[in-house]
Design a protein around this motif. Structure first.
Motif, short mmCIF file in Angstrom:
data_model
loop_
_atom_site.label_atom_id
_atom_site.label_comp_id
_atom_site.label_asym_id
_atom_site.label_seq_id
_atom_site.Cartn_x
_atom_site.Cartn_y
_atom_site.Cartn_z
N ARG A 170 33.23 29.32 38.91
CA ARG A 170 34.18 29.19 38.44
C ARG A 170 35.20 30.42 38.67
NH1 ARG A 170 32.52 28.65 33.70
NH2 ARG A 170 32.64 31.12 32.11
N ASP A 171 34.53 31.47 38.95
CA ASP A 171 35.63 32.61 39.48
C ASP A 171 35.65 33.12 40.47
OD1 ASP A 171 34.45 33.73 36.59
OD2 ASP A 171 32.99 35.01 36.94
N ASN B 140 37.52 34.10 30.97
CA ASN B 140 37.97 33.18 30.08
C ASN B 140 38.07 33.24 28.44
OD1 ASN B 140 38.43 31.43 32.32
ND2 ASN B 140 36.90 30.36 31.86
N ASP C 223 35.29 39.89 36.64
CA ASP C 223 35.45 38.65 35.28
C ASP C 223 34.80 39.46 34.32
OD1 ASP C 223 34.27 36.40 33.79
OD2 ASP C 223 32.53 36.91 34.71
N ALA D 134 38.37 29.98 41.80
CA ALA D 134 39.73 30.54 40.96
C ALA D 134 39.94 31.32 42.59
CB ALA D 134 39.36 31.45 39.81
N PRO E 269 43.61 28.84 39.51
CA PRO E 269 43.85 29.91 40.13
C PRO E 269 45.24 30.62 38.90
CG PRO E 269 45.08 28.46 41.66
CD PRO E 269 43.91 27.96 40.56
N THR F 296 42.75 28.19 32.97
CA THR F 296 41.73 29.00 33.19
C THR F 296 40.61 28.59 34.55
OG1 THR F 296 40.39 27.45 31.37
CG2 THR F 296 41.69 29.17 30.41
N LYS F 297 40.56 29.65 34.60
CA LYS F 297 39.70 29.71 35.39
C LYS F 297 38.94 27.84 35.64
CE LYS F 297 37.46 33.51 34.48
NZ LYS F 297 36.62 34.65 34.97
N PRO F 298 37.90 27.19 36.68
CA PRO F 298 38.80 28.06 38.23
C PRO F 298 40.16 27.54 38.70
CG PRO F 298 37.35 25.76 38.17
CD PRO F 298 37.49 26.21 36.68
#
Length: 221
Positions: free
Chosen positions: A174-175, A114, A11, A178, A149, A145-147
């Protein structure tokens, strides 16, 4: 680690780069134009990973998020950020060592964020990381987008690697969601922008580290 690693993805804000100083400076400058005193650094820092909307909510809680005043302040904040997004932002201390080690081992590293591409590319260029980063995936590149995959799948596809043998490092739940959804090895880091009351151990990451030194040790163990 004993696992064969094909790629390491990070990230951006709060994981690879400490962007909080620029966000703090810009938000407090915007507050000043509205006759408001500066907020404590820690208050703004905790909102960085949640994006510009969250920071405007912190800086100007009196405005509803769909109000014209809020929208105008958010745009002004983004405009100002675009003009000075790399003045104080830097790699977290020690991460240059990790990136160099990965490069020496022939392991590509990249970024899945993101953060919109216009800001991500400018930041990487300003920090002289643009030529080193093997892949950059931003919200502009995907439909979800995240979360979700999808961004991680795209990054691995661009690198020609498998998700199963790749690692994703992040400072937000969320990282980790994902990365887990993409069947990657996930590492939650506690040195980023963690909201008060949150514990990275609750995010169901494969591994949790509190310091950059622990993260480096993970890849060298």
């Amino acid at each position: 680690m004993s696992q064969h690693i094909e790629a390491v993805l990070f990230d951006l804000d709060g994981t690879l780069v400490d962007t909080a100083p620029d966000f703090i400076r810009i938000l407090n400058a915007l507050r000043q134009t509205q006759g408001k005193p500066a907020l404590e650094n820690a208050v703004i820092r905790a909102a960085v990973s949640a994006g510009a909307r969250a920071m405007i909510q912190v800086g100007f809680p009196e405005h509803a998020v769909d109000s014209p005043e809020f929208i105008q302040l958010r745009q002004q904040f983004l405009d100002n950020y675009g003009l000075g997004l790399d003045q104080e932002s830097r790699l977290f201390d020690g991460l240059e060592t990790l990136l160099s080690q990965l490069e020496q081992r022939g392991i590509p590293w990249g970024i899945v964020t993101n953060k919109p591409r216009v800001y991500s590319e400018a930041l990487l260029k300003g920090l002289h990381l643009d030529q080193r980063c093997a892949v950059l995936v931003c919200p502009d590149d995907v439909s979800r987008t995240k979360p979700d995959p999808e961004p991680l799948y795209l990054a691995c596809k661009k690198l020609g690697v498998t998700t199963e043998n790749s690692v994703y490092v992040g400072d937000h739940i969320r990282d980790i969601q994902a990365g887990n959804n993409a069947n990657m090895t996930t590492i939650a880091v506690g040195f980023g922008y963690i909201v008060a009351g949150e514990h990275i151990e609750d995010w169901q990451a494969d591994h949790c580290v509190q310091t950059v030194a622990e993260l480096i040790h993970f890849f060298n163990s």
